[in-house]
Design a protein around this motif. Structure first.
Motif, PDB file in Angstrom:
ATOM      1  N   MET A   1       0.841  -1.200   0.000  1.00 35.14           N
ATOM      2  CA  MET A   1       0.000   0.000   0.000  1.00 35.14           C
ATOM      3  C   MET A   1       0.874   1.248   0.000  1.00 35.14           C
ATOM      4  N   ARG A   2       0.417   2.268  -0.671  1.00 34.89           N
ATOM      5  CA  ARG A   2       1.161   3.525  -0.770  1.00 34.89           C
ATOM      6  C   ARG A   2       0.890   4.417   0.434  1.00 34.89           C
ATOM      7  N   SER A   3       1.910   5.195   0.841  1.00 35.50           N
ATOM      8  CA  SER A   3       1.677   6.206   1.870  1.00 35.50           C
ATOM      9  C   SER A   3       0.800   7.309   1.292  1.00 35.50           C
ATOM     10  N   GLN A   4       0.068   7.975   2.160  1.00 30.74           N
ATOM     11  CA  GLN A   4      -0.873   9.013   1.736  1.00 30.74           C
ATOM     12  C   GLN A   4      -0.550  10.317   2.455  1.00 30.74           C
ATOM     13  N   GLY A  38       0.264   4.498   4.992  1.00 36.06           N
ATOM     14  CA  GLY A  38       0.075   3.430   4.011  1.00 36.06           C
ATOM     15  C   GLY A  38      -0.078   2.059   4.629  1.00 36.06           C
ATOM     16  N   GLU A  41      -5.888   0.812   4.265  1.00 33.39           N
ATOM     17  CA  GLU A  41      -6.583   1.422   3.147  1.00 33.39           C
ATOM     18  C   GLU A  41      -7.836   2.149   3.623  1.00 33.39           C
ATOM     19  N   LYS A  66      -4.850   5.936  -5.101  1.00 36.70           N
ATOM     20  CA  LYS A  66      -4.148   4.947  -5.917  1.00 36.70           C
ATOM     21  C   LYS A  66      -2.726   5.387  -6.234  1.00 36.70           C
ATOM     22  N   ALA A  67      -2.535   6.697  -6.479  1.00 38.39           N
ATOM     23  CA  ALA A  67      -1.219   7.217  -6.857  1.00 38.39           C
ATOM     24  C   ALA A  67      -0.343   7.541  -5.652  1.00 38.39           C
ATOM     25  N   GLY A  68      -0.961   7.745  -4.477  1.00 40.18           N
ATOM     26  CA  GLY A  68      -0.191   8.168  -3.307  1.00 40.18           C
ATOM     27  C   GLY A  68       0.170   9.633  -3.356  1.00 40.18           C
ATOM     28  N   LYS A  69      -0.515  10.387  -4.198  1.00 41.76           N
ATOM     29  CA  LYS A  69      -0.302  11.840  -4.307  1.00 41.76           C
ATOM     30  C   LYS A  69      -1.597  12.460  -4.817  1.00 41.76           C
TER      31      LYS A  69
END
Length: 243
Positions: A1-4, A38, A41, A66-69
């Motif tokens: 999972m991406r950081s947010q 991250g 979710e 989804k992009a983390g940005k």
């Protein structure tokens, strides 16, 4: 999972704090930290509330997660929403969706496609051990999303005549059953034998008549499984409006 981490900057721009996210999503503050790092979710039933707080459209928020940005979806008013098809009950009657339900539900972040997904609200306590009343239930057509016929799986069963029930696959005493999972058993919520045998070997086939009670004595086969439950989410009250 991406950081947010972008969420913190967006909150600051809008004059909000991390505790405001916890309040909007009805989750403990540590879970908000997990989202930022991250480690957790955003759940499908939390997307709308978070989008409101961050001042984003649903699709912009989903693209950003989804992009983390932070990503602008541009003119995304056509973002896909799953229609809520009704409220499931233990008796098999599918009750109409409420006005709030009919707004539609965004796709879960890890869903590849909306094709073959069915969305319902759990309308009673017939599955309360697994699915609390009022929860959002998203199930997938096994022909598109596959299904594992393993104990613990929850199926949406087509009983015919527009009747659908959610039942959990259980093996007990060497026999296979599809059972309601209420905290307090209700005799009106039938359990069904579950068989992999073809139709011509099934000795418990439902009588060919319009008597709804006849379905209570049938054996369910994989052909009767309309969908497998893939996501279950608690719903939280949202009072603000998307701008």
């Amino acid at each position: 999972m991406r950081s947010q981490i972008w969420i913190k900057a967006r909150l600051k721009e809008r004059g909000h704090k991390m505790k405001d996210v916890a309040a909007a999503l009805s989750i403990p503050p540590p879970r908000v930290t997990d989202i930022i790092k991250g480690m957790r979710e955003v759940q499908v039933d939390e997307v709308e509330a978070l989008a409101i707080l961050l001042g984003l459209s649903l699709q912009s928020l989903l693209n950003s997660l989804k992009a983390g940005k932070l990503r602008d979806a541009g003119n995304d008013n056509t973002a896909p929403l799953l229609p809520v098809l009704g409220r499931l009950t233990g008796s098999g009657m599918v009750e109409p969706a409420t006005p709030r339900d009919t707004k539609g539900v965004p796709l879960p972040p890890d869903a590849d496609t909306a094709d073959g997904l069915f969305c319902y609200i759990m309308g009673d306590d017939s599955m309360s051990r697994d699915i609390r009343e009022g929860s959002l239930v998203i199930a997938g057509d096994p022909k598109i999303h596959g299904t594992l016929l393993v104990p613990g799986a929850i199926f949406i069963i087509d009983l015919g005549n527009g009747r659908l029930v959610a039942r959990s696959y259980v093996i007990a005493g060497g026999e296979h059953w599809l059972m309601p999972m209420a905290e307090t058993p209700n005799p009106q919520h039938a359990q069904f034998r579950f068989s992999m045998l073809p139709k011509d070997m099934d000795n418990h086939r439902m009588a060919a008549n319009d008597d709804a009670d006849a379905s209570l004595h049938r054996t369910i086969r994989p052909d009767d499984v309309k969908a497998t439950v893939m996501w279950v989410h608690r719903r939280h009250a949202v009072t603000a409006e998307l701008s």
